[in-house]
Design a protein around this motif. Structure first.
Motif, PDB file in Angstrom:
ATOM      1  N   PRO A  19       8.749  24.522 -71.573  1.00 62.65           N
ATOM      2  CA  PRO A  19      10.160  24.666 -71.944  1.00 62.65           C
ATOM      3  C   PRO A  19      10.955  23.485 -71.393  1.00 62.65           C
ATOM      4  O   PRO A  19      10.633  22.957 -70.318  1.00 62.65           O
ATOM      5  CB  PRO A  19      10.582  25.970 -71.268  1.00 62.65           C
ATOM      6  CG  PRO A  19       9.309  26.712 -71.038  1.00 62.65           C
ATOM      7  CD  PRO A  19       8.273  25.652 -70.790  1.00 62.65           C
ATOM      8  N   MET A  20      11.953  23.054 -72.146  1.00 65.63           N
ATOM      9  CA  MET A  20      12.742  21.893 -71.732  1.00 65.63           C
ATOM     10  C   MET A  20      14.214  22.110 -72.057  1.00 65.63           C
ATOM     11  O   MET A  20      14.547  22.767 -73.048  1.00 65.63           O
ATOM     12  CB  MET A  20      12.285  20.634 -72.470  1.00 65.63           C
ATOM     13  CG  MET A  20      10.865  20.219 -72.226  1.00 65.63           C
ATOM     14  SD  MET A  20      10.402  18.750 -73.179  1.00 65.63           S
ATOM     15  CE  MET A  20      11.136  17.466 -72.179  1.00 65.63           C
ATOM     16  N   SER A  21      15.068  21.513 -71.252  1.00 63.38           N
ATOM     17  CA  SER A  21      16.489  21.512 -71.566  1.00 63.38           C
ATOM     18  C   SER A  21      16.741  20.524 -72.709  1.00 63.38           C
ATOM     19  O   SER A  21      15.924  19.628 -72.971  1.00 63.38           O
ATOM     20  CB  SER A  21      17.311  21.096 -70.338  1.00 63.38           C
ATOM     21  OG  SER A  21      17.092  19.722 -70.046  1.00 63.38           O
ATOM     22  N   TYR A  22      17.868  20.692 -73.369  1.00 62.81           N
ATOM     23  CA  TYR A  22      18.218  19.767 -74.446  1.00 62.81           C
ATOM     24  C   TYR A  22      18.312  18.348 -73.895  1.00 62.81           C
ATOM     25  O   TYR A  22      17.830  17.400 -74.510  1.00 62.81           O
ATOM     26  CB  TYR A  22      19.536  20.205 -75.090  1.00 62.81           C
ATOM     27  CG  TYR A  22      19.900  19.399 -76.296  1.00 62.81           C
ATOM     28  CD1 TYR A  22      19.200  19.550 -77.494  1.00 62.81           C
ATOM     29  CD2 TYR A  22      20.951  18.491 -76.258  1.00 62.81           C
ATOM     30  CE1 TYR A  22      19.538  18.803 -78.615  1.00 62.81           C
ATOM     31  CE2 TYR A  22      21.290  17.749 -77.376  1.00 62.81           C
ATOM     32  CZ  TYR A  22      20.580  17.910 -78.548  1.00 62.81           C
ATOM     33  OH  TYR A  22      20.916  17.173 -79.651  1.00 62.81           O
ATOM     34  N   TYR A  23      18.886  18.207 -72.709  1.00 62.53           N
ATOM     35  CA  TYR A  23      19.018  16.893 -72.081  1.00 62.53           C
ATOM     36  C   TYR A  23      17.643  16.258 -71.833  1.00 62.53           C
ATOM     37  O   TYR A  23      17.446  15.069 -72.082  1.00 62.53           O
ATOM     38  CB  TYR A  23      19.802  17.018 -70.774  1.00 62.53           C
ATOM     39  CG  TYR A  23      19.972  15.712 -70.056  1.00 62.53           C
ATOM     40  CD1 TYR A  23      20.813  14.724 -70.569  1.00 62.53           C
ATOM     41  CD2 TYR A  23      19.294  15.449 -68.873  1.00 62.53           C
ATOM     42  CE1 TYR A  23      20.971  13.505 -69.918  1.00 62.53           C
ATOM     43  CE2 TYR A  23      19.447  14.237 -68.213  1.00 62.53           C
ATOM     44  CZ  TYR A  23      20.285  13.275 -68.743  1.00 62.53           C
ATOM     45  OH  TYR A  23      20.427  12.079 -68.097  1.00 62.53           O
ATOM     46  N   ALA A  24      16.683  17.058 -71.371  1.00 64.16           N
ATOM     47  CA  ALA A  24      15.332  16.540 -71.123  1.00 64.16           C
ATOM     48  C   ALA A  24      14.677  16.092 -72.433  1.00 64.16           C
ATOM     49  O   ALA A  24      13.970  15.077 -72.462  1.00 64.16           O
ATOM     50  CB  ALA A  24      14.480  17.589 -70.428  1.00 64.16           C
ATOM     51  N   ARG A  52      15.120  30.417 -76.409  1.00 60.63           N
ATOM     52  CA  ARG A  52      15.548  29.954 -75.085  1.00 60.63           C
ATOM     53  C   ARG A  52      15.038  30.900 -74.022  1.00 60.63           C
ATOM     54  O   ARG A  52      14.965  32.105 -74.233  1.00 60.63           O
ATOM     55  CB  ARG A  52      17.065  29.858 -75.039  1.00 60.63           C
ATOM     56  CG  ARG A  52      17.535  28.796 -76.027  1.00 60.63           C
ATOM     57  CD  ARG A  52      18.954  28.494 -75.944  1.00 60.63           C
ATOM     58  NE  ARG A  52      19.203  27.508 -74.901  1.00 60.63           N
ATOM     59  CZ  ARG A  52      20.376  26.934 -74.756  1.00 60.63           C
ATOM     60  NH1 ARG A  52      21.366  27.232 -75.562  1.00 60.63           N
ATOM     61  NH2 ARG A  52      20.564  26.063 -73.799  1.00 60.63           N
ATOM     62  N   ASP A  53      14.695  30.328 -72.882  1.00 57.22           N
ATOM     63  CA  ASP A  53      14.265  31.160 -71.765  1.00 57.22           C
ATOM     64  C   ASP A  53      15.486  31.566 -70.939  1.00 57.22           C
ATOM     65  O   ASP A  53      16.608  31.123 -71.231  1.00 57.22           O
ATOM     66  CB  ASP A  53      13.177  30.449 -70.942  1.00 57.22           C
ATOM     67  CG  ASP A  53      13.669  29.224 -70.181  1.00 57.22           C
ATOM     68  OD1 ASP A  53      14.900  29.019 -70.042  1.00 57.22           O
ATOM     69  OD2 ASP A  53      12.812  28.456 -69.708  1.00 57.22           O
ATOM     70  N   PRO A  54      15.311  32.413 -69.920  1.00 57.16           N
ATOM     71  CA  PRO A  54      16.462  32.872 -69.123  1.00 57.16           C
ATOM     72  C   PRO A  54      17.246  31.745 -68.440  1.00 57.16           C
ATOM     73  O   PRO A  54      18.429  31.897 -68.152  1.00 57.16           O
ATOM     74  CB  PRO A  54      15.825  33.797 -68.082  1.00 57.16           C
ATOM     75  CG  PRO A  54      14.569  34.283 -68.728  1.00 57.16           C
ATOM     76  CD  PRO A  54      14.085  33.128 -69.567  1.00 57.16           C
ATOM     77  N   GLU A  55      16.589  30.599 -68.205  1.00 56.69           N
ATOM     78  CA  GLU A  55      17.273  29.461 -67.576  1.00 56.69           C
ATOM     79  C   GLU A  55      17.999  28.591 -68.600  1.00 56.69           C
ATOM     80  O   GLU A  55      18.637  27.605 -68.231  1.00 56.69           O
ATOM     81  CB  GLU A  55      16.284  28.608 -66.783  1.00 56.69           C
ATOM     82  CG  GLU A  55      15.770  29.261 -65.516  1.00 56.69           C
ATOM     83  CD  GLU A  55      14.678  30.274 -65.796  1.00 56.69           C
ATOM     84  OE1 GLU A  55      13.848  30.038 -66.690  1.00 56.69           O
ATOM     85  OE2 GLU A  55      14.653  31.321 -65.123  1.00 56.69           O
ATOM     86  N   GLY A  56      17.853  28.899 -69.886  1.00 59.87           N
ATOM     87  CA  GLY A  56      18.534  28.137 -70.920  1.00 59.87           C
ATOM     88  C   GLY A  56      17.701  27.017 -71.502  1.00 59.87           C
ATOM     89  O   GLY A  56      18.176  26.270 -72.364  1.00 59.87           O
ATOM     90  N   ASN A  57      16.456  26.874 -71.061  1.00 58.02           N
ATOM     91  CA  ASN A  57      15.574  25.845 -71.625  1.00 58.02           C
ATOM     92  C   ASN A  57      15.089  26.286 -72.996  1.00 58.02           C
ATOM     93  O   ASN A  57      14.954  27.479 -73.270  1.00 58.02           O
ATOM     94  CB  ASN A  57      14.361  25.636 -70.710  1.00 58.02           C
ATOM     95  CG  ASN A  57      14.761  25.048 -69.391  1.00 58.02           C
ATOM     96  OD1 ASN A  57      15.465  24.059 -69.325  1.00 58.02           O
ATOM     97  ND2 ASN A  57      14.298  25.663 -68.319  1.00 58.02           N
ATOM     98  N   TYR A  58      14.809  25.307 -73.831  1.00 57.81           N
ATOM     99  CA  TYR A  58      14.278  25.597 -75.165  1.00 57.81           C
ATOM    100  C   TYR A  58      12.760  25.743 -75.089  1.00 57.81           C
ATOM    101  O   TYR A  58      12.097  25.068 -74.312  1.00 57.81           O
ATOM    102  CB  TYR A  58      14.653  24.481 -76.138  1.00 57.81           C
ATOM    103  CG  TYR A  58      16.108  24.547 -76.509  1.00 57.81           C
ATOM    104  CD1 TYR A  58      16.544  25.383 -77.523  1.00 57.81           C
ATOM    105  CD2 TYR A  58      17.048  23.805 -75.818  1.00 57.81           C
ATOM    106  CE1 TYR A  58      17.888  25.481 -77.845  1.00 57.81           C
ATOM    107  CE2 TYR A  58      18.388  23.905 -76.120  1.00 57.81           C
ATOM    108  CZ  TYR A  58      18.805  24.733 -77.133  1.00 57.81           C
ATOM    109  OH  TYR A  58      20.138  24.823 -77.450  1.00 57.81           O
TER     110      TYR A  58
END
Length: 61
Positions: A19-24, A52-58
């Protein structure tokens, strides 16, 4: 295959790893114009492939 489709495939490959953030994701695609990334993102959203996961990562559905 369009350039946007190729970038969508690159995004899928990134998200298959973790999983990755949009920024990553943007940082991993620094060689791609932002407009093309947005087009690719639209392809993935149309296909309903993202969650999305609970941390907001995709991640992939």
């Amino acid at each position: 295959m369009s350039h946007s489709s190729e970038i969508a495939d690159r995004i899928l490959a990134l998200l298959k790893k973790e999983p990755m953030s949009y920024y990553a994701i943007l940082r991993a695609l620094q060689d791609v114009e932002y407009r093309v990334i947005l087009q690719a993102w639209g392809i993935l959203r149309e296909r309903d492939l993202l969650a999305r996961d609970p941390e907001g990562n995709y991640l992939l559905r």
